[in-house]
Design an enzyme around this catalytic site. Structure first.
Site, PDB file in Angstrom:
ATOM      1  N   ASP A   1       0.047   1.039  -9.953  1.00 24.49           N
ATOM      2  CA  ASP A   1      -0.464   1.811  -8.823  1.00 24.49           C
ATOM      3  C   ASP A   1      -1.879   1.442  -8.399  1.00 24.49           C
ATOM      4  O   ASP A   1      -2.226   1.580  -7.224  1.00 24.49           O
ATOM      5  CB  ASP A   1      -0.438   3.307  -9.168  1.00 24.49           C
TER       6      ASP A   1
ATOM      7  N   TRP B   1      -4.909   3.704  -5.232  1.00 31.24           N
ATOM      8  CA  TRP B   1      -5.416   4.949  -5.811  1.00 31.24           C
ATOM      9  C   TRP B   1      -4.292   5.894  -6.236  1.00 31.24           C
ATOM     10  O   TRP B   1      -4.554   7.039  -6.560  1.00 31.24           O
ATOM     11  CB  TRP B   1      -6.311   5.655  -4.787  1.00 31.24           C
ATOM     12  N   ASP B   2      -3.054   5.435  -6.219  1.00 30.67           N
ATOM     13  CA  ASP B   2      -1.906   6.300  -6.522  1.00 30.67           C
ATOM     14  C   ASP B   2      -1.850   7.478  -5.559  1.00 30.67           C
ATOM     15  O   ASP B   2      -1.565   8.604  -5.944  1.00 30.67           O
ATOM     16  CB  ASP B   2      -1.970   6.786  -7.974  1.00 30.67           C
ATOM     17  N   MET B   3      -2.129   7.212  -4.289  1.00 30.93           N
ATOM     18  CA  MET B   3      -2.126   8.265  -3.282  1.00 30.93           C
ATOM     19  C   MET B   3      -0.732   8.422  -2.666  1.00 30.93           C
ATOM     20  O   MET B   3      -0.537   8.322  -1.447  1.00 30.93           O
ATOM     21  CB  MET B   3      -3.173   7.980  -2.206  1.00 30.93           C
TER      22      MET B   3
ATOM     23  N   LYS C   1      -2.371  13.614  -1.084  1.00 30.73           N
ATOM     24  CA  LYS C   1      -3.401  13.687  -2.117  1.00 30.73           C
ATOM     25  C   LYS C   1      -4.808  13.550  -1.549  1.00 30.73           C
ATOM     26  O   LYS C   1      -5.770  14.058  -2.126  1.00 30.73           O
ATOM     27  CB  LYS C   1      -3.164  12.604  -3.172  1.00 30.73           C
TER      28      LYS C   1
END
Length: 808
Positions: free
Chosen positions: A430, A469-471, A498
């Site tokens: 991610d 950012w794993d958003m 997020k």
């Protein structure tokens, strides 16, 4: 007068304490100043050292000097943070305590103090205390206002035709609104709520479970019966009026500690319509007229007869199908975990799954799959990384694409448009995208709208470009028809993310209703990667207006705050979308997100929304390969058992260390206090016609903040604003309900103003979404207090129903 005579015991103690505090602040303050932080800490440290010297010398100038220190502190803190009680406390608590100590007669006399010489210090301390007292009556983080009370749409569309008294899906309907038209419980009588029944699932963590175990289940209700899954995905059927358990189905979850987490967010419901046929046109079976569809973390979907608790034998292999075989490229246990209830149409189950975050470049595909609800036959797929995402596996293409982007939360469904709206996340790994292809990022992250019968793409809207950012889009989108300025109703989709942005689109076309202009963001990715020059930022947002700065840094005392300031200035931070880095980057909004899987509660009549955003920064540090951090897993390597700490990212140049931005002084004691000034969690009210946040209040208390630490003592229930993980509920009774906060309470709010009207103590954390229903004219509110061990909150197994007392 001064004297050099031998100091007394209290003067020695005073000098020693001031010298110790001064030394810490001088050394730490010099470090802070050297890396770009405020000068105050080193100035205060030097002043404390001087006060220590004067006290040791029994020189009353110590009192005058410290009076200047206290006055200076008050001026500094009010200039920096204003009348914000939680921001003032760490800036002045130690200074006030030391000032009071010097004013004690047995201390001041030993350093030459008189009634006259203590007056300036007494005045300074009084002013400092007065500033704290004044800040109790103001909250700069608070937004006050009233949501509109008039009905904008008296008869909102409900294609699912859910009776007002029931709750058929995760969000009540598959529109994902989490709103009920019931109003027996309302703002005028909610304070009278009492426990109607309370039962235990007796399904708790055991030694074979992974490190992260979460009870996040939202029940569904129909035919006077609740259906919900417990920690190990046992399916409970419970009489909604009495709490009597009718039956329990155990899918015999096959689990091992290498799973990243253990989670079941709920189940789905299908009722066979009249003259129904399956996907091949054959008459639907007569058994299992009402079916519960249960996702199981080992990769299965199970169908159970809602009346009997027996599996529906005609579905798949004696009532179950395995989503992993034969077409997943990798079937490592725990990599592929269905955690959320699927969308259900008249004929199809549309299923998604969680994929282990930051695991490996050799992981299962996140392909969405649709199955015949009666037979379990696969009807279509949407494999986001495939150039032809609808290509079904065959001899030339036997498996899905590895690491294809997935959707781990609940999708929404508009039966009238026959579109399913899938909230997509980025494919794992991610936090690094140097090896991603255009196909792998074509549909991630964002909202994919598919034809529910065929899986063909209707439209796609991307919420983050080249996500590092794993958003993921973490929440079930909410579908609501919204009145425009010209009086027309537009079918909209609200997608909370997020980042704190809520993307508002025409759900027919995917076109923006609320503008989300492309905005320049920080650049400079890790070696081998790149960043997008811009990101879309919706004008409907709960994202903080300004980037973090020194005024936002917090700690329990001036010492904690100083070390948090050092921590802050050693990280890379340039505002939202600061790329991950080898030195460590501050990510705010953080990986947990301002919105998580709970989503919004949307009142389609008043066209208002109730939300519970989080405000918690994270740290993301890329870790180059080396000893203890191999490129590929060693023999017998296990999973991380959670989503924080060192995440392996096998197959790419970096692992990643992820964790909240926490106080480094308290963390060794297991006390997880953020380095950002509270509030860390809010409740908010949004007007959907104007797309404005009308009210916003800090939510939750300190009471349970020490849980999981080495000092597990209860703190006073002082409102500070704590994170919440779970969804809100709203009703036509002008009420919002929330149980998800880190302190163990269920709360009812006036939906118009956000004021807390009622609360009750829960036996454990309730990181779940409450529901409401009515039986025989009596309305109930139900929540699952099962806890979340990595949040962390106390684990439990409690299902609790509330209702108004019967009239005598």
């Amino acid at each position: 007068m001064s004297t050099t005579s031998r100091p007394g015991l209290w003067a020695l103690i005073t000098a020693a304490v001031f010298a110790l505090c001064g030394a810490i602040l001088t050394v730490g303050g010099a470090w802070v100043a050297a890396i770009g932080g405020p000068l105050y800490y080193v100035i205060l440290g030097l002043a404390l050292l001087a006060t220590a010297f004067l006290s040791f010398r029994r020189n009353p100038a110590a009192l005058y000097l410290f009076a200047v220190v206290v006055f200076g502190t008050v001026i500094w803190e009010l200039t920096v943070v204003g009348l914000d009680i939680w921001a003032l406390i760490p800036r002045s608590d130690i200074v006030i305590i030391l000032g009071i100590w010097l004013l004690l007669p047995f201390v001041s006399r030993q350093i030459g103090g008189t009634r006259t010489t203590v007056l300036p210090l007494a005045g300074a301390v009084g002013v400092a205390v007065l500033a704290l007292f004044a800040s109790l009556f103001t909250d700069p983080h608070d937004i006050s206002g009233d949501l509109p009370t008039q009905i904008a749409n008296a008869s909102p569309a409900d294609p699912d035709n859910v009776p007002a008294s029931e709750w058929h899906a995760y969000g009540r309907t598959q529109a994902g609104d989490r709103w009920s038209p019931l109003n027996q419980i309302n703002a005028s009588n909610v304070s009278n709520l009492k426990v109607a029944w309370h039962i235990h699932t007796k399904d708790m963590m055991n030694s074979n479970d992974p490190g992260e175990a979460t009870n996040e289940a939202t029940p569904i209700e129909f035919n006077n019966t609740l259906y919900m899954c417990s920690l190990h995905q046992k399916l409970f059927a419970v009489d909604g009026a009495t709490g009597n358990v009718k039956w329990v189905y155990d899918p015999k979850l096959q689990i091992n500690p290498g799973f990243q987490h253990l989670t079941c967010r709920g189940v789905s419901f299908h009722e066979t319509p009249a003259n129904a046929t399956d996907s091949d046109g054959n008459p639907a079976p007569t058994d299992c007229a009402k079916r519960i569809i249960l996702p199981v973390n080992d990769g299965r979907l199970v169908e159970v007869d809602a009346d009997t608790g027996k599996t529906c034998s005609g579905f798949g292999n004696n009532g179950e199908i395995d989503l992993r075989v034969p077409n997943q490229p990798y079937t490592t246990p725990g990599q592929y975990e269905p955690t959320s209830p699927p969308v259900i149409t008249d004929k199809l189950i549309i299923a998604n799954s969680a994929i282990t975050d930051n695991g490996s470049v050799k992981q299962a595909s996140g392909a969405t799959q649709a199955f015949d609800v009666y037979t379990g036959k696969r009807v279509w797929v949407f494999d986001a990384s495939n150039p032809d995402p609808n290509q079904l596996p065959d001899d030339s293409h036997p498996v899905f694409h590895p690491n294809s982007p997935n959707s781990w939360i609940v999708s929404s469904y508009d039966r009238n448009l026959n579109l399913v709206y899938i909230p997509m996340g980025v494919g794992t790994p991610d936090q690094w995208g140097g090896d991603r292809t255009k196909d792998s990022e074509r549909f991630a992250p964002g909202i994919v709208a598919l034809n529910a019968d065929t899986g063909k793409l209707a439209w796609f809207y991307q919420t983050v470009h080249h996500d590092l950012w794993d958003m993921d889009v973490p929440s079930q989108p909410s579908l609501v028809d919204v009145t425009q300025k010209d009086g027309t109703l537009v079918p909209a989709i609200y997608a909370p993310t997020k980042t704190g942005d809520i993307f508002v689109l025409d759900r027919r076309t995917g076109k923006e209703i609320v503008p989300a202009p492309e905005t320049p963001v920080p650049q400079g990715a890790a070696p081998g990667d790149h960043t997008s020059p811009t990101q879309p930022m919706s004008q409907l947002t709960l994202r903080p207006k300004n980037p973090l700065n020194d005024s936002d840094i917090w700690g329990g005392t001036i010492f904690d705050q100083m070390f948090c300031s050092i921590y802050f200035h050693t990280l890379r931070y340039e505002g939202p979308f600061t790329p991950p880095s080898l030195k460590g980057s501050l990510i705010f909004p953080g990986d947990l997100g301002m919105f998580e899987w709970g989503g919004l509660a949307v009142d389609p009549q008043r066209q208002v929304a109730f939300a519970n955003p989080i405000s918690l920064p994270f740290v993301s540090q890329l870790v180059p390969r080396g000893p203890g951090n191999p490129l590929w897993p060693e023999k017998d390597a296990k999973g991380t058992g959670g989503e924080t700490g060192l995440q392996h990212n096998y197959g790419i140049p970096y692992a990643v260390n992820l964790h909240p931005f926490l106080d480094p002084v308290l963390l060794p004691f297991g006390i997880k206090m953020p380095c950002r000034t509270p509030p860390w969690g809010y409740v908010a009210g949004i007007d959907l016609k104007t797309n404005k946040v009308v009210w916003q209040h800090r939510n939750g208390t300190l009471r349970d903040s020490m849980y999981g630490s080495s000092l597990p003592i209860p703190l006073p229930p002082i409102k500070i604003g704590v994170p919440s993980l779970g969804g809100p509920l709203s009703t036509a009774g002008n009420l919002g309900f929330l149980t998800a906060s880190m302190d163990y309470y269920i709360r009812a709010y006036n939906l118009t103003t956000g004021k807390v009207l009622w609360q009750d103590r829960l036996p454990a954390g309730a990181q779940a979404t409450p529901i409401t229903y009515a039986i025989n004219g009596k309305q109930y509110i139900v929540t699952y207090a099962g806890g979340h061990n990595s949040f962390p909150t106390r684990m439990g197994d409690d299902i609790i129903a509330y209702a108004l007392p019967d009239q005598k």
